[in-house]
Structures are given as C-alpha cells and as structure tokens.
Scaffold this motif. Structure first.
Motif, mmCIF file in Angstrom:
data_model
loop_
_atom_site.group_PDB
_atom_site.id
_atom_site.type_symbol
_atom_site.label_atom_id
_atom_site.label_comp_id
_atom_site.label_asym_id
_atom_site.label_seq_id
_atom_site.Cartn_x
_atom_site.Cartn_y
_atom_site.Cartn_z
ATOM 1 N N TYR A 191 0.856 -1.204 0.000
ATOM 2 C CA TYR A 191 0.000 0.000 0.000
ATOM 3 C C TYR A 191 0.887 1.247 0.000
ATOM 4 O O TYR A 191 0.666 2.192 -0.750
ATOM 5 N N GLU A 192 1.898 1.215 0.865
ATOM 6 C CA GLU A 192 2.761 2.398 1.003
ATOM 7 C C GLU A 192 3.511 2.692 -0.295
ATOM 8 O O GLU A 192 3.684 3.846 -0.664
ATOM 9 N N ALA A 193 3.921 1.621 -0.965
ATOM 10 C CA ALA A 193 4.722 1.810 -2.183
ATOM 11 C C ALA A 193 3.939 2.493 -3.298
ATOM 12 O O ALA A 193 4.516 3.220 -4.101
ATOM 13 N N CYS A 194 2.635 2.267 -3.360
ATOM 14 C CA CYS A 194 1.927 2.899 -4.484
ATOM 15 C C CYS A 194 1.103 4.120 -4.075
ATOM 16 O O CYS A 194 0.500 4.758 -4.934
ATOM 17 N N ALA A 195 1.142 4.496 -2.792
ATOM 18 C CA ALA A 195 0.329 5.639 -2.353
ATOM 19 C C ALA A 195 0.910 6.977 -2.808
ATOM 20 O O ALA A 195 2.100 7.213 -2.684
ATOM 21 N N ASP A 196 0.054 7.832 -3.378
ATOM 22 C CA ASP A 196 0.461 9.210 -3.654
ATOM 23 C C ASP A 196 0.107 10.088 -2.459
ATOM 24 O O ASP A 196 0.769 11.074 -2.174
ATOM 25 N N ILE A 197 -0.990 9.707 -1.803
ATOM 26 C CA ILE A 197 -1.468 10.434 -0.630
ATOM 27 C C ILE A 197 -1.829 9.381 0.416
ATOM 28 O O ILE A 197 -2.409 8.345 0.077
ATOM 29 N N THR A 198 -1.471 9.642 1.681
ATOM 30 C CA THR A 198 -1.860 8.715 2.746
ATOM 31 C C THR A 198 -2.655 9.477 3.796
ATOM 32 O O THR A 198 -2.263 10.578 4.196
ATOM 33 N N VAL A 199 -3.768 8.891 4.208
ATOM 34 C CA VAL A 199 -4.543 9.495 5.289
ATOM 35 C C VAL A 199 -4.757 8.408 6.347
ATOM 36 O O VAL A 199 -5.217 7.307 6.023
ATOM 37 N N ASN A 200 -4.393 8.726 7.575
ATOM 38 C CA ASN A 200 -4.603 7.741 8.630
ATOM 39 C C ASN A 200 -6.036 7.862 9.147
ATOM 40 O O ASN A 200 -6.424 8.883 9.694
ATOM 41 N N VAL A 201 -6.812 6.801 8.931
ATOM 42 C CA VAL A 201 -8.240 6.868 9.246
ATOM 43 C C VAL A 201 -8.588 6.223 10.595
ATOM 44 O O VAL A 201 -9.759 6.175 10.964
ATOM 45 N N SER A 202 -7.570 5.768 11.305
ATOM 46 C CA SER A 202 -7.837 5.023 12.547
ATOM 47 C C SER A 202 -8.669 5.815 13.545
ATOM 48 O O SER A 202 -9.528 5.268 14.218
ATOM 49 N N GLU A 203 -8.381 7.116 13.643
ATOM 50 C CA GLU A 203 -9.067 7.933 14.648
ATOM 51 C C GLU A 203 -9.922 9.021 14.006
ATOM 52 O O GLU A 203 -10.189 10.036 14.619
#
Ligand code: S3P
Length: 173
Positions: free
Chosen positions: A141-153
């Motif tokens: 997932y990390e390798a192809c992400a252009d944007i990351t949003v942490n949705v845990s909280e």
C-alpha cells in the motif's frame, strides 16, 4: 479532469463509505469495483471465492480495474487485494492518484468483527489474521500511495475533508 482518484487500503478501512462521500462532495462518478464484480457475476464475493476460487476472482478484479481506469474522472473504491497484482496498479496508475486509507489492525477489527462477507478473514482467529495480512500488505500500500490518510481515529467526513485538502495541495482537483 483526466484523472481518477483510487482509494486503496485494507479490508474494512472504509473505502466504500469514504469513496461515496468524496465522490458526491466533488461531484465525480463513484465506482466500487467489488460491487461491479458482484453485479456482473450475480454472486457475492464469498460465493465467487467458494464456487470459482480466488484465482478466478483476481482475474475478474483485473478486468474490472482496467474498465474502471477508462471511466474518467471517477472516484474508484478498490478491493483490499488489488495491490497484490502489479497489472492492477500499473493500469490504474496511468491516470490515477492513489489515496491510501491507512488504518490500525485494532480499528479494522472493530469495523468488521461481525461481518462475515470477507472470505480471507473467515478464520477462527480473525484478529490475528488481520494483523498478519496487514503486515504483509502494508509495504505494498505504502509503495503505491500518492497520498496517505490515517483513518484510525478519524470520522468518514473528516477523512474526506482531509483527502480533498491534500488533493488540492497537489492541484489534482
Ligand atoms: C479482498 C478484499 C475485499 C474483496 C475480497 C478480497 C482482499 O474487498 O475484494 O474479499 O484480498 O483484501 P474490501 O477491501 O472492500 O473488503
């Protein structure tokens, strides 16, 4: 706009819910690849896995990724396993921004502990299976992400606002 927004992330992280809200906020079409596969086959994902096998499901998934990639501009919600197929990533990357919805195993477990619609998690110890699969897939997932949003909280609405802000920063919408 000649791009798609591709939501990626582990099972149960909220791709469909967030994708629907995002699409309606920016007024783009929403495509749910798993839903399209189920409609085409007239079977649930579990039935496809049981009756045809995972390999067959992955082939359908590849075909529907190709089709979805041509439908621009769309918000596309993918199945958690699309990153396992390099063809899927290649085809969607050509004209897509990948938004990774990162989630903790604990949050994922809370979201789907009573949901038995995911054949890969139908094991006696669902919690452990989530941890194991997530560890294996996280680097993909990390390798192809252009944007990351942490949705845990984060609530779905807040997540959508955060995605829009990040896309604006990249001048993608
Ligand atoms: C899978 C995820 C599922 C579905 C199938 C396989 C996976 O989609 O495509 O059960 O390999 O991670 P969701 O991520 O929408 O649950």
């Amino acid at each position: 706009m000649d791009k798609n927004i591709i939501l990626i992330g582990f099972m149960g992280c909220g791709k469909t819910t967030i994708g629907k809200i995002l699409a309606s906020e920016i007024n783009w079409k929403f495509i749910d690849i798993d839903k399209q596969i189920q409609e085409e086959m007239k079977m649930s994902i579990s039935e496809i896995f049981n009756r045809k096998g995972e390999k067959y499901f992955r082939k359908l998934e590849r075909n529907f990724c190709k089709l979805a990639s041509m439908d621009v501009p769309s918000v596309i919600s993918t199945g958690g396993g699309i990153i396992k197929g390099s063809t899927n990533v290649d085809v969607l990357k050509r004209n897509g921004i990948f938004v990774y919805l990162e989630s903790s195993p604990e949050k994922i477990y809370r979201n789907i502990k009573n949901d038995n619609s995911r054949p890969l998690l139908n094991t006696p110890n669902k919690k452990e299976k989530i941890k194991e699969l997530l560890e294996e897939r996280k680097p993909l997932y990390e390798a192809c992400a252009d944007i990351t949003v942490n949705v845990s909280e984060m609530s779905a609405n807040k997540t959508v606002a955060c995605i829009i802000e990040k896309l604006n920063m990249l001048s993608e919408i």
